[in-house]
Design a protein around this motif. Structure first.
Motif, PDB file in Angstrom:
ATOM      1  N   MET A  13       0.829  -1.198   0.000  1.00  0.00           N
ATOM      2  CA  MET A  13       0.000   0.000   0.000  1.00  0.00           C
ATOM      3  C   MET A  13       0.870   1.257   0.000  1.00  0.00           C
ATOM      4  O   MET A  13       0.566   2.227  -0.683  1.00  0.00           O
ATOM      5  CB  MET A  13      -0.963   0.003   1.185  1.00  0.00           C
ATOM      6  CG  MET A  13      -1.892   1.206   1.206  1.00  0.00           C
ATOM      7  SD  MET A  13      -2.827   1.513  -0.325  1.00  0.00           S
ATOM      8  CE  MET A  13      -3.982   0.167  -0.305  1.00  0.00           C
ATOM      9  N   VAL A  17       0.620   4.178  -2.740  1.00  0.00           N
ATOM     10  CA  VAL A  17       0.347   5.569  -2.384  1.00  0.00           C
ATOM     11  C   VAL A  17       1.462   6.488  -2.862  1.00  0.00           C
ATOM     12  O   VAL A  17       1.211   7.557  -3.405  1.00  0.00           O
ATOM     13  CB  VAL A  17       0.140   5.707  -0.857  1.00  0.00           C
ATOM     14  CG1 VAL A  17       0.073   7.169  -0.428  1.00  0.00           C
ATOM     15  CG2 VAL A  17      -1.119   4.964  -0.432  1.00  0.00           C
ATOM     16  N   PHE A  42      -0.609   1.966   6.925  1.00  0.00           N
ATOM     17  CA  PHE A  42      -0.719   1.504   5.536  1.00  0.00           C
ATOM     18  C   PHE A  42      -1.346   0.123   5.401  1.00  0.00           C
ATOM     19  O   PHE A  42      -2.075  -0.123   4.447  1.00  0.00           O
ATOM     20  CB  PHE A  42       0.639   1.580   4.838  1.00  0.00           C
ATOM     21  CG  PHE A  42       1.015   2.997   4.517  1.00  0.00           C
ATOM     22  CD1 PHE A  42       0.499   3.617   3.408  1.00  0.00           C
ATOM     23  CD2 PHE A  42       1.833   3.715   5.361  1.00  0.00           C
ATOM     24  CE1 PHE A  42       0.796   4.950   3.131  1.00  0.00           C
ATOM     25  CE2 PHE A  42       2.145   5.040   5.097  1.00  0.00           C
ATOM     26  CZ  PHE A  42       1.624   5.660   3.980  1.00  0.00           C
ATOM     27  N   TRP A  46      -5.107   2.560   5.300  1.00  0.00           N
ATOM     28  CA  TRP A  46      -5.140   2.868   3.865  1.00  0.00           C
ATOM     29  C   TRP A  46      -5.795   1.755   3.044  1.00  0.00           C
ATOM     30  O   TRP A  46      -6.266   2.003   1.940  1.00  0.00           O
ATOM     31  CB  TRP A  46      -3.724   3.136   3.335  1.00  0.00           C
ATOM     32  CG  TRP A  46      -3.271   4.550   3.538  1.00  0.00           C
ATOM     33  CD1 TRP A  46      -2.663   5.055   4.645  1.00  0.00           C
ATOM     34  CD2 TRP A  46      -3.378   5.625   2.609  1.00  0.00           C
ATOM     35  NE1 TRP A  46      -2.387   6.379   4.460  1.00  0.00           N
ATOM     36  CE2 TRP A  46      -2.809   6.747   3.218  1.00  0.00           C
ATOM     37  CE3 TRP A  46      -3.889   5.739   1.320  1.00  0.00           C
ATOM     38  CZ2 TRP A  46      -2.741   7.991   2.582  1.00  0.00           C
ATOM     39  CZ3 TRP A  46      -3.819   6.970   0.694  1.00  0.00           C
ATOM     40  CH2 TRP A  46      -3.254   8.083   1.328  1.00  0.00           C
ATOM     41  N   THR A  47      -5.834   0.548   3.548  1.00  0.00           N
ATOM     42  CA  THR A  47      -6.408  -0.571   2.782  1.00  0.00           C
ATOM     43  C   THR A  47      -7.910  -0.737   2.994  1.00  0.00           C
ATOM     44  O   THR A  47      -8.517  -1.589   2.346  1.00  0.00           O
ATOM     45  CB  THR A  47      -5.708  -1.897   3.143  1.00  0.00           C
ATOM     46  OG1 THR A  47      -5.834  -2.127   4.547  1.00  0.00           O
ATOM     47  CG2 THR A  47      -4.245  -1.881   2.754  1.00  0.00           C
ATOM     48  N   VAL A  53      -7.623   5.581  -2.727  1.00  0.00           N
ATOM     49  CA  VAL A  53      -6.372   6.286  -2.413  1.00  0.00           C
ATOM     50  C   VAL A  53      -6.520   7.772  -2.719  1.00  0.00           C
ATOM     51  O   VAL A  53      -6.117   8.621  -1.915  1.00  0.00           O
ATOM     52  CB  VAL A  53      -5.179   5.664  -3.182  1.00  0.00           C
ATOM     53  CG1 VAL A  53      -3.945   6.535  -3.063  1.00  0.00           C
ATOM     54  CG2 VAL A  53      -4.900   4.257  -2.668  1.00  0.00           C
ATOM     55  N   ARG A  56      -8.449   9.554   0.005  1.00  0.00           N
ATOM     56  CA  ARG A  56      -7.642   9.696   1.219  1.00  0.00           C
ATOM     57  C   ARG A  56      -6.583  10.779   1.034  1.00  0.00           C
ATOM     58  O   ARG A  56      -6.310  11.565   1.944  1.00  0.00           O
ATOM     59  CB  ARG A  56      -7.007   8.365   1.605  1.00  0.00           C
ATOM     60  CG  ARG A  56      -8.033   7.322   2.032  1.00  0.00           C
ATOM     61  CD  ARG A  56      -7.381   5.973   2.334  1.00  0.00           C
ATOM     62  NE  ARG A  56      -8.376   4.937   2.472  1.00  0.00           N
ATOM     63  CZ  ARG A  56      -9.128   4.715   3.540  1.00  0.00           C
ATOM     64  NH1 ARG A  56      -8.987   5.474   4.613  1.00  0.00           N
ATOM     65  NH2 ARG A  56     -10.017   3.740   3.567  1.00  0.00           N
ATOM     66  N   ARG A  57      -5.990  10.818  -0.161  1.00  0.00           N
ATOM     67  CA  ARG A  57      -4.964  11.832  -0.417  1.00  0.00           C
ATOM     68  C   ARG A  57      -5.574  13.237  -0.345  1.00  0.00           C
ATOM     69  O   ARG A  57      -4.970  14.155   0.211  1.00  0.00           O
ATOM     70  CB  ARG A  57      -4.294  11.622  -1.765  1.00  0.00           C
ATOM     71  CG  ARG A  57      -3.119  12.587  -1.917  1.00  0.00           C
ATOM     72  CD  ARG A  57      -2.256  12.370  -3.117  1.00  0.00           C
ATOM     73  NE  ARG A  57      -1.991  11.037  -3.505  1.00  0.00           N
ATOM     74  CZ  ARG A  57      -1.026  10.257  -3.020  1.00  0.00           C
ATOM     75  NH1 ARG A  57      -0.249  10.691  -2.050  1.00  0.00           N
ATOM     76  NH2 ARG A  57      -0.839   9.048  -3.494  1.00  0.00           N
ATOM     77  N   GLN A  76       2.751  15.300  -1.359  1.00  0.00           N
ATOM     78  CA  GLN A  76       1.476  14.687  -1.694  1.00  0.00           C
ATOM     79  C   GLN A  76       1.058  15.048  -3.123  1.00  0.00           C
ATOM     80  O   GLN A  76       0.539  14.209  -3.860  1.00  0.00           O
ATOM     81  CB  GLN A  76       0.388  15.116  -0.703  1.00  0.00           C
ATOM     82  CG  GLN A  76       0.587  14.607   0.695  1.00  0.00           C
ATOM     83  CD  GLN A  76       0.528  13.089   0.795  1.00  0.00           C
ATOM     84  OE1 GLN A  76      -0.163  12.421   0.040  1.00  0.00           O
ATOM     85  NE2 GLN A  76       1.267  12.537   1.745  1.00  0.00           N
TER      86      GLN A  76
END
Length: 122
Positions: A13, A17, A42, A46-47, A53, A56-57, A76
């Motif tokens: 992950m 990312v 992660f 994150w999963t 993704v 989340r970013r 980022q």
């Protein structure tokens, strides 16, 4: 779940990312902080399937903007461009939108930090 499986999932992950923008340190250089980040953040957070993704970013970019950390915001942005999650125009629009919420002084620093990222992406 085995610790090795969890770590492998966290590393996969992390690579998804950040790709090549932020490489994982070699196994011998890992410490407790990095292990916790890979195993918890992660591998577990994150999963989770409810957000992608990119979603989340965007959340993280908003938080970073509120904190005024231009360097981390640029990291980022670079990862989002590299992964095809955001375009240059979308990144520019994000900074404009964030200016209304985090204030112009912070947004100005974010804009300055993102400028080289956008230039590299041309």
């Amino acid at each position: 779940m085995q610790d090795d499986d969890r770590r492998a999932r966290g590393e996969r992950m992390f690579r998804e990312v950040y790709g090549d923008v932020v490489p994982l340190p070699p196994p011998g250089q890992r410490d407790d902080f990095l292990a916790l980040m890979l195993d918890q953040l992660f591998a577990e957070v994150w999963t989770r399937g409810a957000l992608q993704v990119r979603d989340r970013r965007l959340l993280i970019m908003g938080i970073i903007a509120a904190l005024g950390d231009g360097e981390l915001f640029a990291l980022q942005a670079r990862a989002a461009l590299a992964n095809g999650e955001l375009s240059q125009a979308q990144l520019e629009e994000i900074v404009i939108m964030l200016a209304q919420y985090v204030g112009y002084p912070r947004a100005s620093r974010l804009r300055s930090a993102v400028a080289p990222v956008l230039k590299d992406g041309e």
